[in-house]
Design a protein around this motif. Sequence first.
Motif, PDB file in Angstrom:
ATOM      1  N   VAL A  29       0.825  -1.216   0.000  1.00  0.00           N
ATOM      2  CA  VAL A  29       0.000   0.000   0.000  1.00  0.00           C
ATOM      3  C   VAL A  29       0.858   1.265   0.000  1.00  0.00           C
ATOM      4  N   TYR A  75     -15.699   3.768  -2.020  1.00  0.00           N
ATOM      5  CA  TYR A  75     -14.615   2.796  -2.153  1.00  0.00           C
ATOM      6  C   TYR A  75     -14.710   2.068  -3.485  1.00  0.00           C
ATOM      7  N   PHE A 109      -3.079  -0.417   5.659  1.00  0.00           N
ATOM      8  CA  PHE A 109      -3.577   0.723   4.909  1.00  0.00           C
ATOM      9  C   PHE A 109      -2.629   1.891   5.101  1.00  0.00           C
ATOM     10  N   THR A 110      -2.686   2.803   4.157  1.00  0.00           N
ATOM     11  CA  THR A 110      -1.894   4.025   4.246  1.00  0.00           C
ATOM     12  C   THR A 110      -2.780   5.202   3.885  1.00  0.00           C
ATOM     13  N   THR A 121      -7.389   6.820   1.262  1.00  0.00           N
ATOM     14  CA  THR A 121      -6.553   5.738   1.774  1.00  0.00           C
ATOM     15  C   THR A 121      -6.496   4.595   0.782  1.00  0.00           C
ATOM     16  N   HIS A 164      -5.930   0.372   0.918  1.00  0.00           N
ATOM     17  CA  HIS A 164      -5.983  -0.767   1.837  1.00  0.00           C
ATOM     18  C   HIS A 164      -5.657  -2.054   1.087  1.00  0.00           C
TER      19      HIS A 164
END
Length: 164
Positions: free
Chosen positions: A25, A48, A82-83, A132, A134
């Motif tokens: 990620v 998402y 996640f980032t 984000t 993930h």
Amino acid sequence: MTADLQTVPPAQPTPRTPAALRALVTELAERPQEWIHRVRLSVDERWYEQLSLTEDHEVWLISWLPGQSTGFHDHGGSRGAFTVALGELEELSLGGTDGALHTRRLPTGAARSFGPDFLHDVRNTGAGPAVTIHAYSPPLDEMARYELRASGLRLTGREGREQW
């Protein structure tokens, strides 16, 4: 004489480690030209989109407007990472020997990884949107939802892949 044939189920791929998912990620977040054009914002709920799905992992792109959150949830036994690619989020989790509530600020570039038994709540408490990336291994099949009470977390329901 005939030999008894047994059906052997296919071998399941070995799940990726949390560290490997974190690297995945983080590296993808550093290449916004591959995903930024896909980001959408939704006032109704977090937006998402699944970016990839393989036998051993999946990758999701999520956008968050201020006030949007996941609520406490697990990952159905999958490992994950996640980032924060853009913006800032906050993560709540229970931990330590006393089960205390921990709050982490996650600015742009922050990355988190976790094992198959991890529970958390991720939320946008900031003033602007956040994005984000993930990854989960194996791919998610089910997630359980929880409610935080004074006595701890209480299971409130389960969601399967068909509900995402």
